[in-house]
Design a protein around this motif. Structure first.
Motif, PDB file in Angstrom:
ATOM      1  N   GLU A  25      16.202 -11.131  -6.356  1.00  0.00           N
ATOM      2  CA  GLU A  25      15.350 -10.355  -5.405  1.00  0.00           C
ATOM      3  C   GLU A  25      13.887 -10.715  -5.666  1.00  0.00           C
ATOM      4  O   GLU A  25      13.062 -10.884  -4.744  1.00  0.00           O
ATOM      5  CB  GLU A  25      15.580  -8.937  -5.509  1.00  0.00           C
ATOM      6  CG  GLU A  25      14.758  -8.239  -4.320  1.00  0.00           C
ATOM      7  CD  GLU A  25      15.123  -6.562  -4.358  1.00  0.00           C
ATOM      8  OE1 GLU A  25      15.779  -6.086  -3.582  1.00  0.00           O
ATOM      9  OE2 GLU A  25      14.513  -5.852  -5.108  1.00  0.00           O
ATOM     10  N   ILE A  26      13.685 -10.845  -6.842  1.00  0.00           N
ATOM     11  CA  ILE A  26      12.041 -11.013  -7.305  1.00  0.00           C
ATOM     12  C   ILE A  26      11.728 -12.369  -6.958  1.00  0.00           C
ATOM     13  O   ILE A  26      10.670 -12.485  -6.458  1.00  0.00           O
ATOM     14  CB  ILE A  26      11.980 -10.985  -8.733  1.00  0.00           C
ATOM     15  CG1 ILE A  26      10.450 -10.413  -9.323  1.00  0.00           C
ATOM     16  CG2 ILE A  26      12.250 -12.084  -9.346  1.00  0.00           C
ATOM     17  CD1 ILE A  26      10.589  -9.642 -10.849  1.00  0.00           C
ATOM     18  N   ARG A  27      12.665 -12.970  -6.709  1.00  0.00           N
ATOM     19  CA  ARG A  27      12.439 -14.850  -6.307  1.00  0.00           C
ATOM     20  C   ARG A  27      12.165 -14.753  -4.587  1.00  0.00           C
ATOM     21  O   ARG A  27      11.477 -15.246  -4.269  1.00  0.00           O
ATOM     22  CB  ARG A  27      13.472 -15.509  -6.710  1.00  0.00           C
ATOM     23  CG  ARG A  27      13.621 -16.882  -6.004  1.00  0.00           C
ATOM     24  CD  ARG A  27      12.290 -17.879  -6.712  1.00  0.00           C
ATOM     25  NE  ARG A  27      12.498 -19.241  -6.137  1.00  0.00           N
ATOM     26  CZ  ARG A  27      11.919 -19.531  -4.943  1.00  0.00           C
ATOM     27  NH1 ARG A  27      11.354 -18.722  -4.468  1.00  0.00           N
ATOM     28  NH2 ARG A  27      12.033 -20.858  -4.455  1.00  0.00           N
TER      29      ARG A  27
ATOM     30  N   GLN B 167      -0.956  -4.994 -12.854  1.00  0.00           N
ATOM     31  CA  GLN B 167      -0.462  -5.086 -11.435  1.00  0.00           C
ATOM     32  C   GLN B 167       0.643  -6.117 -11.156  1.00  0.00           C
ATOM     33  O   GLN B 167       0.031  -7.218 -11.495  1.00  0.00           O
ATOM     34  CB  GLN B 167      -1.593  -4.779 -10.563  1.00  0.00           C
ATOM     35  CG  GLN B 167      -1.073  -4.528  -9.423  1.00  0.00           C
ATOM     36  CD  GLN B 167      -2.499  -4.454  -8.372  1.00  0.00           C
ATOM     37  OE1 GLN B 167      -3.432  -5.144  -8.485  1.00  0.00           O
ATOM     38  NE2 GLN B 167      -2.405  -3.278  -7.489  1.00  0.00           N
ATOM     39  N   CYS B 168       1.600  -5.686 -10.836  1.00  0.00           N
ATOM     40  CA  CYS B 168       2.543  -6.769 -10.349  1.00  0.00           C
ATOM     41  C   CYS B 168       2.873  -6.707  -8.764  1.00  0.00           C
ATOM     42  O   CYS B 168       2.578  -5.681  -8.150  1.00  0.00           O
ATOM     43  CB  CYS B 168       3.765  -6.530 -10.789  1.00  0.00           C
ATOM     44  SG  CYS B 168       3.570  -6.886 -12.661  1.00  0.00           S
ATOM     45  N   TRP B 169       3.169  -7.795  -8.110  1.00  0.00           N
ATOM     46  CA  TRP B 169       3.168  -7.821  -6.628  1.00  0.00           C
ATOM     47  C   TRP B 169       4.630  -8.417  -6.054  1.00  0.00           C
ATOM     48  O   TRP B 169       5.418  -9.133  -6.753  1.00  0.00           O
ATOM     49  CB  TRP B 169       2.091  -8.703  -6.231  1.00  0.00           C
ATOM     50  CG  TRP B 169       0.672  -8.334  -6.372  1.00  0.00           C
ATOM     51  CD1 TRP B 169       0.158  -8.380  -7.355  1.00  0.00           C
ATOM     52  CD2 TRP B 169       0.068  -7.613  -5.514  1.00  0.00           C
ATOM     53  NE1 TRP B 169      -1.039  -7.669  -7.474  1.00  0.00           N
ATOM     54  CE2 TRP B 169      -1.340  -7.276  -6.170  1.00  0.00           C
ATOM     55  CE3 TRP B 169       0.072  -7.287  -4.076  1.00  0.00           C
ATOM     56  CZ2 TRP B 169      -2.328  -6.576  -5.644  1.00  0.00           C
ATOM     57  CZ3 TRP B 169      -0.812  -6.517  -3.510  1.00  0.00           C
ATOM     58  CH2 TRP B 169      -2.016  -6.302  -4.092  1.00  0.00           C
TER      59      TRP B 169
ATOM     60  N   ARG C  76       6.285  -0.433  -1.086  1.00  0.00           N
ATOM     61  CA  ARG C  76       5.124  -0.892  -1.689  1.00  0.00           C
ATOM     62  C   ARG C  76       5.321  -2.281  -2.029  1.00  0.00           C
ATOM     63  O   ARG C  76       6.125  -2.778  -2.165  1.00  0.00           O
ATOM     64  CB  ARG C  76       4.869  -0.269  -3.085  1.00  0.00           C
ATOM     65  CG  ARG C  76       4.246   1.199  -2.875  1.00  0.00           C
ATOM     66  CD  ARG C  76       4.123   2.208  -4.131  1.00  0.00           C
ATOM     67  NE  ARG C  76       5.326   2.290  -4.567  1.00  0.00           N
ATOM     68  CZ  ARG C  76       5.827   1.664  -5.545  1.00  0.00           C
ATOM     69  NH1 ARG C  76       5.160   0.989  -6.070  1.00  0.00           N
ATOM     70  NH2 ARG C  76       6.993   1.960  -5.864  1.00  0.00           N
ATOM     71  N   ARG C  77       4.096  -3.045  -2.216  1.00  0.00           N
ATOM     72  CA  ARG C  77       4.272  -4.404  -2.467  1.00  0.00           C
ATOM     73  C   ARG C  77       3.426  -4.737  -3.830  1.00  0.00           C
ATOM     74  O   ARG C  77       3.382  -5.726  -4.222  1.00  0.00           O
ATOM     75  CB  ARG C  77       3.167  -5.311  -1.351  1.00  0.00           C
ATOM     76  CG  ARG C  77       4.044  -5.307  -0.209  1.00  0.00           C
ATOM     77  CD  ARG C  77       3.395  -6.451   0.858  1.00  0.00           C
ATOM     78  NE  ARG C  77       4.407  -6.520   1.887  1.00  0.00           N
ATOM     79  CZ  ARG C  77       3.743  -6.922   3.252  1.00  0.00           C
ATOM     80  NH1 ARG C  77       2.545  -6.885   3.561  1.00  0.00           N
ATOM     81  NH2 ARG C  77       4.719  -6.963   4.268  1.00  0.00           N
ATOM     82  N   GLU C  78       2.825  -3.388  -4.319  1.00  0.00           N
ATOM     83  CA  GLU C  78       2.303  -3.755  -5.627  1.00  0.00           C
ATOM     84  C   GLU C  78       2.510  -2.535  -6.494  1.00  0.00           C
ATOM     85  O   GLU C  78       2.729  -1.336  -5.947  1.00  0.00           O
ATOM     86  CB  GLU C  78       0.788  -3.847  -5.652  1.00  0.00           C
ATOM     87  CG  GLU C  78       0.090  -2.822  -5.010  1.00  0.00           C
ATOM     88  CD  GLU C  78      -0.181  -1.538  -5.498  1.00  0.00           C
ATOM     89  OE1 GLU C  78      -0.157  -1.577  -6.925  1.00  0.00           O
ATOM     90  OE2 GLU C  78      -0.512  -0.576  -4.978  1.00  0.00           O
ATOM     91  N   HIS C  79       2.627  -2.760  -7.669  1.00  0.00           N
ATOM     92  CA  HIS C  79       2.875  -1.550  -8.579  1.00  0.00           C
ATOM     93  C   HIS C  79       2.197  -2.138  -9.947  1.00  0.00           C
ATOM     94  O   HIS C  79       1.908  -3.298 -10.260  1.00  0.00           O
ATOM     95  CB  HIS C  79       4.151  -0.734  -8.883  1.00  0.00           C
ATOM     96  CG  HIS C  79       5.134  -1.864  -9.624  1.00  0.00           C
ATOM     97  ND1 HIS C  79       6.308  -1.365  -9.884  1.00  0.00           N
ATOM     98  CD2 HIS C  79       5.142  -2.826 -10.082  1.00  0.00           C
ATOM     99  CE1 HIS C  79       7.046  -2.326 -10.593  1.00  0.00           C
ATOM    100  NE2 HIS C  79       6.174  -3.281 -10.868  1.00  0.00           N
TER     101      HIS C  79
HETATM  102  N1  LIG Z   1       8.587  -6.795  -9.205  1.00  0.00           N
HETATM  103  C1  LIG Z   1       7.961  -5.814  -8.382  1.00  0.00           C
HETATM  104  C2  LIG Z   1       6.709  -6.180  -8.038  1.00  0.00           C
HETATM  105  C3  LIG Z   1       6.247  -5.135  -7.204  1.00  0.00           C
HETATM  106  C4  LIG Z   1       6.995  -3.838  -7.024  1.00  0.00           C
HETATM  107 BR1  LIG Z   1       6.048  -2.556  -5.831  1.00  0.00          BR
HETATM  108  N2  LIG Z   1       7.951  -3.861  -7.486  1.00  0.00           N
HETATM  109  C5  LIG Z   1       8.589  -4.870  -8.048  1.00  0.00           C
END
Ligand SMILES: Nc1ccc(Br)nc1
Length: 454
Positions: free
Chosen positions: A83-85, A131-133, A143-146
């Motif tokens: 999924e991450i890809r 922060q990851c996206w 969310r698109r970032e955490h």
């Molecule tokens: N890998 C990832 C990045 C951002 C979010 Br929100 N969740 C998972």
């Protein structure tokens, strides 16, 4: 006349009506979809959370590292259907380079380890909060970032490393008041899967792909999982056997099925024994269905879960002994975990464990006369020089000072009035008790005497 050049400052002057403000369309003041602002209250909570991440990491002797949010896209291109890809936040920059906002920190850490090469002595114990996206179609409104806390140990092949990582997360939970009744860790080893696939002569290069398919078992219907497994060449009989083993929840049962000498069983037994020694055995349980959704895990995998089953996984990690060599680095053993900043806050809310982090300012300093603002600024400087926080009232005609004082939760109000100032004194009001007195400027210290002599 001269006044023609005088700047009326937008105020209506006798000679010039105010300029007619052109209608300005208001910009969208919300942050981009899927992203968050951190206004003061949220920022205090975030800082408190991150401070706990960092203090636990340092308690375990880990060193802090960081990497760019922007990485080469190639760092995250893996062909296992993760999924991450699929959700990589990637683009082509102005130099026509394929780049991506990092979806996780582990590949960056692996890159830095390789870059450092022989200049760093093993084992490495590094941590990062970054922060990851992900770019997810907003259909799901997620969310698109955490922000993720990561701890990684490079250069230790033994499960003592995984035990240390789980122990550090347990320590973190305990600091926040979270107990083994609230959360637990499901633990397994991908070597279980690896052994089974080898029994059915499934080539190793399909291992990552099979893990990703199995990781979706809770999210997709079973026949879809079976179809996907069949599509990578696994026979129906092997699939049935696989699913049977993955339903095992006890280590002794696993040993019965796989045999005592199997490496996966030995690793897990050692981990559970170390958990006993380190005092976190009530926090972990074996669950063969846990594979995690990242292709590069090769051994022990674990994930933190809330026992009420209301929330998504709190954290997850495992051993990834092949990742560095897939980047062309030495074949170094490695393990680590990722811990997001969102689910943990939901858990703290559920358990009513959110800390009360109101703003706390020691002093609010106010001059009663506009001519004395300089004097008030000097008082502020003296106090700040003593390490005391000061909110200096900046309005020359201060209104509602007491309202502001209580809003910022100031401990005391320092009033600079002309008659007192003439005598080298300032007025002090302790806002909690209402106690009021005058004091010499250089006597202003942290803890005024309890009963004040005149
Ligand atoms: N890998 C990832 C990045 C951002 C979010 Br929100 N969740 C998972």
């Amino acid at each position: 006349s001269e006044c023609a050049t005088e700047n009326t400052g937008g105020r209506s002057g006798a000679l010039f009506p105010p300029p007619i403000a052109e209608a300005v369309e208001r910009i969208d003041v919300n942050p981009p979809k899927g992203t968050r602002d951190f206004p003061p209250e949220e920022m205090r909570l975030r800082n408190w959370l991150f401070q706990n991440f960092k203090e636990v990491s340092q308690l375990f002797g880990f060193e802090e590292v960081d990497f760019p949010v922007l990485e080469s896209e190639a760092l995250f291109i893996r062909k296992a259907g993760e999924e991450i890809r699929d959700q990589l936040y990637c683009f082509e920059d102005r130099g026509n380079r394929r780049v991506a906002l990092r979806p996780e920190l582990t590949p960056s850490l692996a890159r830095l380890v390789i870059q450092k090469g022989k200049s760093v002595s093993l084992p490495l114990k590094w941590f990062a909060v970054g922060q990851c996206w992900r770019y997810e179609r907003m259909t799901r409104g997620r969310r698109r970032e955490h922000y993720q806390w990561n701890m990684d140990i490079i250069g230790v092949p033994d499960v003592t490393a995984e035990a240390e990582l789980i122990s550090s997360i347990v320590t973190f939970f305990k600091r926040l008041g979270i107990t083994a009744s609230d959360v637990g860790f499901k633990v397994s080893s991908r070597k279980v899967l690896q052994d089974l696939l080898r029994c059915y002569s499934i080539p190793d290069n399909l291992f990552g792909k099979v893990c990703i398919i199995i990781d979706k078992m809770e999210k997709l219907p079973l026949d879809e999982i079976k179809k996907d497994l069949g599509s990578v060449g696994i026979s129906e009989q092997a699939i049935e056997e696989l699913l049977k083993v993955l339903s095992i929840r006890s280590l002794s049962k696993l040993e019965e099925v796989l045999g005592a000498g199997v490496e996966a069983v030995a690793d897990l037994k050692k981990l559970f024994s170390l958990a006993e020694d380190s005092g976190f055995s009530e926090w972990i349980q074996f669950d063969a269905s846990i594979v995690r959704g990242l292709a590069y895990y090769t051994g022990i995998v674990f994930e933190g879960f809330d026992r009420e089953g209301k929330l998504r996984a709190i954290c997850g990690g495992g051993r990834y002994d092949r990742l560095l060599s897939t980047f062309g680095g030495d074949d170094l053993p490695a393990c680590g975990f990722g811990f997001g900043d969102a689910v943990i806050v939901e858990l703290l809310k559920e358990k009513q464990l959110l800390p009360d982090l109101g703003l706390q300012v020691e002093n609010i300093v106010c001059s009663l006369d506009p001519e004395l603002h300089g004097a008030a600024a000097r008082v502020a400087t003296v106090l700040r020089g003593k390490g005391q926080s000061v909110d200096l009232v900046l309005e020359t005609k201060p209104l509602k000072v007491f309202k502001r004082a209580s809003r910022i939760n100031a401990r005391r109000l320092i009033l600079v009035g002309s008659s007192e100032w003439q005598r080298g004194m300032v007025g002090v009001k302790i806002l909690s008790s209402g106690e009021q007195y005058e004091i010499k400027l250089d006597e202003l210290d942290h803890q005024p005497p309890s009963s004040h002599s005149e």
